[in-house]
Design a protein around this motif. Structure first.
Motif, PDB file in Angstrom:
ATOM      1  N   ALA B 121       0.721  -1.189  -0.033  1.00 57.27           N
ATOM      2  CA  ALA B 121      -0.060   0.054   0.049  1.00 57.27           C
ATOM      3  C   ALA B 121       0.791   1.298   0.103  1.00 57.27           C
ATOM      4  N   LEU B 122       1.806   1.261   0.899  1.00 58.69           N
ATOM      5  CA  LEU B 122       2.659   2.355   1.042  1.00 58.69           C
ATOM      6  C   LEU B 122       3.584   2.499  -0.268  1.00 58.69           C
ATOM      7  N   THR B 123       3.912   1.598  -0.847  1.00 54.99           N
ATOM      8  CA  THR B 123       4.741   1.733  -2.333  1.00 54.99           C
ATOM      9  C   THR B 123       3.963   2.238  -3.267  1.00 54.99           C
ATOM     10  N   THR B 124       2.485   1.862  -3.422  1.00 55.61           N
ATOM     11  CA  THR B 124       1.708   2.232  -4.275  1.00 55.61           C
ATOM     12  C   THR B 124       1.463   3.858  -4.186  1.00 55.61           C
ATOM     13  N   LEU B 125       1.468   4.289  -2.949  1.00 59.75           N
ATOM     14  CA  LEU B 125       1.118   5.614  -2.454  1.00 59.75           C
ATOM     15  C   LEU B 125       2.267   6.679  -2.896  1.00 59.75           C
TER      16      LEU B 125
END
Lengths: 357, 285
Positions: B121-125
């Protein structure tokens, strides 16, 4: 510094703590706010301090006729001593006392040496010089109380406010601290208000007592006045033990069973419900009625240990009464448990309900 | 006597609750099985290496770079959490606002979420075309696939520790102490810095330690956001996995031993510091 409060009301949610209270305290006085828990005495103290705000805009708190109603607590120059002391646990006694001086803006902050001298002086005043490096947890209750007082005095308050100052201490320490507070007040002469629920404490320490109940002031007066001339039944009951007789008033005389009393100095209108209140030391015990209004009672218990002899009595209907005699009087009567005697009030007050005729 | 372990009398204090011997014995056994046994296996395995091999493994440039990254990023994340965790705890305890319970419950989410999910999730953000990344990119700030991204991930997974350790202490703190400070003329900032913060510090430090320890061992969320570039964004736990995948078990455990020793020393130091703090403030004196 004199204090005046006008029309102070305060509610917390749907609980009314104060109902339009007004009060004037002269400069240099030592005042006790006395009342049962929930009487609003602490709320009044906190409003004087600025820790709470009154509800209405027409309310006012005046220090020396200067309106401070909406001023922050830190700007009022009051010393406040909390019931549980509220000492800073991570600071030594010295640092606690020095706190008020160290947080001053630089322009008004005394030098390190001045702070040191001032704190030492205060610790001498509260007799704790040798403990300045201790932490609050290493002190006894009485010592913590005195640190809290020294800390409050460090900012040279114009007014000293104490919330149940001796409430959390044991009986002996309480008595010592009471007298000490009285002496301290005579020495520094700062206008002082303290809250207490202990009538003995108030009677012993204060110049004047403000008796409070259910958010209202019942009476203001010297200890003598409130004790000997109570304004109403509540004050009389709160300031010491009383014996209670139920009866009525007829033709200016109080009729309480076999006890029929002239009104004395009191103006009495007829009333169907009246109460006679007599303090234990104002009851005379007689071997025979001798023509005085009296009630026949039986001695149920005698407690002779102490400066006075406390006698418990029961009348024919089983109602409990209490009397106090001197040891000499008891010897004279040769009183023992089971004796039948007659009690007669030497001094008494009759109260009738306001709403009855 | 059924007592298998005889405890010398001077070591036990009288207690109304029975079962001292049994509970102590069980606690020791449990710790032994759960903590010490696996750890000793690591050491035993490492001992198969010669001293030279061990030294060469643990001082390899790539490994040293990973220590630096892991400890540095963990420290940064734990510090961030100490500051913002304190803030979150303050808001939850001191203010009454709609949705407060919701915020309170949200704090625990990083614990419940699988770390890999958090990482993805953090990577996508934060990726170059992600919701947040696309705004940071023009400013020259790269988060994903950089040490900064690792710090973000570690901060996320460590958040609950500080909040949950500070919260009860803050709830217990009496308002009277603050009122006392105010009545003595302290301004709000002075009251916070001189009165409230020192009282909270032991709890903040506990939370910091937990968050730090957790970050040191974190793997799942970091591998996604770090990009795993040797010498730059490769954390020690990942190196260990890499070694394992290459069947270099002893080398993997050698690195683990170094990690373990360093972590233990650090945690010990912080614990001592905390003890000193709380004795000083009279909280456990």
């Amino acid at each position: 510094m004199s204090i005046e409060v006008r029309n102070i009301s305060k509610t917390f949610g749907n609980y009314t703590a104060l109902k339009s209270v007004s009060l004037r305290i002269d400069g240099g006085e030592l005042i006790a706010l006395l009342g049962p828990s929930g009487s609003g005495k602490t709320t009044l103290l906190r409003i004087i301090a600025g820790l709470e705000r009154p509800d209405d805009s027409d309310a006012a708190v005046l220090f020396d006729d200067e309106d401070v109603t909406w001023r922050e607590v830190g700007e009022r120059q009051v010393g406040f001593v909390f019931q549980h002391y509220a000492l800073f646990r991570h600071m030594t006694v010295f640092e606690n006392v020095a706190f008020g001086l160290r947080v001053r803006p630089r322009s008004r902050r005394p030098s390190k040496a001045q702070i040191r001298e001032k704190v030492r002086e205060l610790l001498r005043l509260v007799q704790l010089e040798s403990l300045e490096h201790r932490y609050p947890t290493q002190l006894s209750g009485g010592q913590r109380q005195r640190v809290a007082l020294a800390r409050a005095l460090a900012v040279e308050p114009r007014i000293l406010l104490l919330d149940e100052p001796f409430g959390a201490l044991d009986a002996k320490v309480r008595q010592e601290l009471r007298r000490w507070l009285r002496r301290l007040h005579e020495e520094i002469h700062v206008t002082t208000v303290f809250v207490t629920h202990d009538q003995e404490e108030a009677l012993e320490v204060a110049d004047r007592i403000v008796v409070m109940n259910e958010g209202k002031i019942e009476q203001i007066g010297t200890p003598d006045q409130v004790f000997h001339q109570p304004a109403n039944e509540f004050v009389m009951k709160f300031l010491g033990q009383v014996n209670l007789f139920h009866g009525r008033v007829e033709g200016g005389r109080g009729i309480f069973g076999s006890l029929v009393l002239d009104s004395g100095g009191q103006e009495l209108a007829d009333a169907r419900a009246a109460r006679l209140l007599v303090r234990p030391h104002e009851l005379d015990l007689l071997p025979s009625p001798n023509g005085r209004p009296s009630v026949k009672v039986k001695v149920t218990r005698i407690q002779a240990a102490g400066p006075v002899v406390r006698v418990e009595l029961a009348d024919e209907r089983g109602q409990q009464l209490q009397a106090e005699l001197t040891h000499a009087q008891r010897r004279e009567l040769n009183l023992t448990v089971g004796d039948i005697v007659h009690v007669s009030p030497r001094d008494a007050r009759i109260f009738v309900d306001d709403y009855s005729i | 006597m059924l007592n298998i372990i005889q405890i010398p009398r001077r070591l036990r204090k009288y207690s109304v609750l029975p079962g001292f011997g049994l509970s102590l014995g069980y606690a020791l056994l449990y710790l032994g099985l759960i903590v010490l046994l696996p750890l000793s296996a690591i050491v035993t395995r490492t001992a198969q290496l010669s001293w030279e091999q061990f030294w060469a493994t643990v001082t390899d440039d790539r490994v040293v770079a990973s220590y630096r990254l892991t400890f540095g990023a963990s420290l940064a994340a734990a510090l961030l959490n100490a500051v913002f965790g304190l803030l979150v705890a303050w808001v939850i305890v001191r203010y009454r606002f709609p949705g407060r319970k919701l915020v309170d419950a949200m704090v625990d989410l990083p614990f419940a979420l699988p770390t890999a999910v958090a990482g993805i999730a953090l990577t996508t953000l934060y990726a170059r075309n992600g919701w947040i990344g696309q705004w940071l990119e023009p400013l020259g700030i790269k988060v994903a696939y950089t040490p900064l991204g690792i710090i973000v991930a570690l901060t996320f997974i460590g958040l609950p520790f500080v909040v949950r350790t500070v919260q009860p202490v803050l709830e217990d703190m009496s308002r009277e102490v603050e009122e006392a400070a105010a009545s003595l003329g302290a301004r709000p900032w002075q009251t916070f810095r001189r009165v409230i913060l020192p009282e909270l510090l032991p709890a903040v430090l506990t939370g910091f330690t937990l968050a730090f320890a957790r970050a040191l061992g974190e793997y799942g969320s970091v591998v996604f956001i770090s990009g795993n570039m040797p010498m730059r964004t490769e954390i020690t736990p990942l190196l260990i996995i890499t070694k394992l995948e290459q069947y270099q078990y002893s080398e993997a455990t050698a690195i683990a031993v170094v990690m373990l020793a360093a972590s233990f020393v650090l945690l010990l130091v912080i614990n001592l510091l905390q003890r000193w703090l709380s004795v000083r403030s009279g909280q456990s004196a």
